[in-house]
Design a protein around this motif. Structure first.
Motif, PDB file in Angstrom:
ATOM      1  N   GLN A 159     -11.605   2.563   1.953  1.00 20.87           N
ATOM      2  CA  GLN A 159     -11.765   1.846   3.217  1.00 20.87           C
ATOM      3  C   GLN A 159     -10.856   0.624   3.338  1.00 20.87           C
ATOM      4  O   GLN A 159     -10.837  -0.029   4.376  1.00 20.87           O
ATOM      5  N   ASP A 160     -10.090   0.312   2.277  1.00 22.65           N
ATOM      6  CA  ASP A 160      -9.145  -0.814   2.362  1.00 22.65           C
ATOM      7  C   ASP A 160      -7.995  -0.435   3.301  1.00 22.65           C
ATOM      8  O   ASP A 160      -7.732   0.749   3.554  1.00 22.65           O
ATOM      9  N   SER A 163      -5.155   2.057   2.057  1.00 23.91           N
ATOM     10  CA  SER A 163      -5.616   3.448   1.927  1.00 23.91           C
ATOM     11  C   SER A 163      -5.833   4.089   3.289  1.00 23.91           C
ATOM     12  O   SER A 163      -5.502   5.259   3.494  1.00 23.91           O
TER      13      SER A 163
END
Length: 361
Positions: A159-160, A163
Motif C-alpha cells: 500500500q506504500d 508499490s
C-alpha cells in the motif's frame, strides 16, 4: 529539495568518497527515473566516474553503476554489474527486480522466468507473484496477469506509494494488452489522483488516451501543470501533447512541433546519441522523417526490445514499404508470445505486405 542539496554538497566536498558519491548518484538517478528526465543520469555518472572501471566495488557500487550504465543503454554492461551486486549481496530485493527488468528488455525470457522463481524463493510467494504476472502479460497471458496483479495491488504489504505506482502501472499494462483499455484508463486515472507526481502513470495514461483517440483528455493529462512554453514537460509528455493536438487539429500544433524539433536539435548538437522513444515517436508516429525513423528503429531494436518500440518499428517498416526490415520484431513476437491490440494488426499487415515475400533473400 533540501535533502538532494545536502547530498550534492557532501559529494562535492569529498568527490573521492565512495559512500558520498553513491548516495548522491542514487538520489539523482532516482529523480531522473521517476521524472523521466534523463539529464539526471549524467549527474549520476559524473559522481561515479572515479570508479567507472573499478573491479572491486561493494554490492551497492556495482548496483548503482549498473543502473547508470543501463540508463545510458549499455544493457549488457549494466547486467554484468547487477549480477555482480547480487553475487555480493543476494538479500537485496531491488537488485533482483532490476535484473528481471533487464532480462525482459533484452528478451531473455528464460532468464526472466528464472528470476521470478528465485524472487519467490528468496522474498516470498507474494513478491514472486508480481514478477510472474509481469512475465505473463509479456508472453501472451494477459488475462492471467490481470488476475494476479489485481490481487497484489490490494495486499496490505503493497500500500506504500512506490508499490502502488509500480504494481498499478503493470496492472494497467496487463489490462491494455488484454484488450481492456477502459479498465486501464480508469485505474491509471484513479492512481494519478493519489500520485500526481508519477511521470510513469501520467505518460502511460496520456499515451493510451491518444491510442484510443481521446485526444482532449490525452492533452489535458500530458500538459497538466505545464508552464507557458512547456519547458517543464519531459520530451515524452511534450510528444504526447503534440500527438493529441494533431488529433484535435488544434491551433497550437505547429508551436508544439517547433518545441519538439528544437529539443531534438539541441540534443543532436550536444551529441547525445541515445535513441529515446520520444524521438522515434516524432519521426514515425508524427511522421516527421520516416526513413530516419526506420533506420533508428532497426538500430534501437538491436539494443532493447520493448512493446512500444515494436509498434513504432512496425509502423515505420510499413510506411517505408520495407516490411522485411521488421523481421526481427516479428520473430520476437513469435518467440515470446507477446501481442497487444496495437501490435497484432501491424504484424498481420507486415506479413501480408508485398515487400515481405519479395525481399526474402
Amino acid at each position: 529539495s533540501s535533502s538532494l542539496r545536502a547530498l550534492d554538497q557532501a559529494w562535492r566536498a569529498q568527490p573521492q568518497d565512495l559512500p558520498a558519491a553513491l548516495a548522491y548518484a542514487r538520489a539523482v538517478f532516482t529523480l531522473g527515473f521517476n521524472e523521466g528526465d534523463l539529464r539526471w543520469f549524467g549527474s549520476a555518472k559524473a559522481a561515479l566516474t572515479p570508479w567507472w572501471q573499478a573491479a572491486d566495488l561493494p554490492a551497492d557500487g556495482h548496483f548503482m553503476r549498473g543502473l547508470v550504465k543501463q540508463g545510458f543503454h549499455d544493457f549488457d554492461g549494466g547486467l554484468q554489474d547487477i549480477n555482480r551486486a547480487i553475487a555480493l549481496d543476494p538479500a537485496r530485493a531491488e537488485f533482483w527486480s532490476w535484473r528481471f527488468a533487464l532480462h525482459l528488455l533484452l528478451a531473455n525470457m528464460d532468464a526472466a522466468q528464472q528470476d521470478t522463481e528465485d524472487i519467490a524463493r528468496r522474498f516470498g510467494p507474494k513478491e514472486g507473484q508480481i514478477y510472474s504476472a509481469v512475465l505473463a502479460y509479456r508472453t501472451g497471458q494477459a488475462l492471467a496477469a490481470v488476475q494476479k496483479l489485481s490481487a497484489s495491488i490490494r495486499l496490505p504489504d503493497y500500500q506504500d506509494a512506490a508499490s502502488q505506482v509500480w504494481i498499478g502501472f503493470h496492472l494497467g499494462e496487463a489490462h491494455r494488452v488484454a484488450q481492456q483499455p477502459e479498465q486501464a484508463i480508469a485505474l491509471w486515472q484513479r492512481l494519478l489522483l493519489v500520485h500526481p507526481q508519477s511521470h510513469l502513470l501520467r505518460l502511460s495514461l496520456a499515451d493510451l488516451l491518444n491510442q484510443q483517440r481521446r485526444f482532449q483528455q490525452a492533452k489535458a493529462v500530458a500538459t497538466a501543470n505545464s508552464t507557458q512554453l512547456n519547458s517543464n514537460l519531459t520530451d515524452a509528455l511534450l510528444m504526447q501533447a503534440l500527438l493529441a493536438s494533431r488529433g484535435l487539429k488544434a491551433p497550437d500544433e505547429a508551436a508544439l512541433a517547433q518545441q519538439m524539433a528544437a529539443r531534438l536539435q539541441s540534443q543532436a548538437l550536444r551529441q547525445e546519441s541515445l535513441i529515446e522513444r520520444p524521438k522515434l515517436i516524432y519521426q514515425i508516429a508524427y511522421g516527421q522523417d520516416l526513413a530516419a525513423g526506420l533506420a533508428l528503429s532497426i538500430e534501437n531494436w538491436q539494443q532493447q526490445k520493448e512493446p512500444p518500440d515494436a509498434v513504432l518499428f512496425a509502423q515505420a517498416a510499413l510506411a517505408r514499404q520495407q516490411a522485411r526490415a521488421a523481421e526481427p520484431l516479428v520473430q520476437w513476437a513469435q518467440t515470446t508470445g507477446y501481442t497487444d491490440p496495437q501490435l497484432a494488426p501491424l504484424i498481420t499487415q507486415l506479413k501480408a505486405h508485398p515487400s515481405w515475400s519479395k525481399e526474402r533473400p
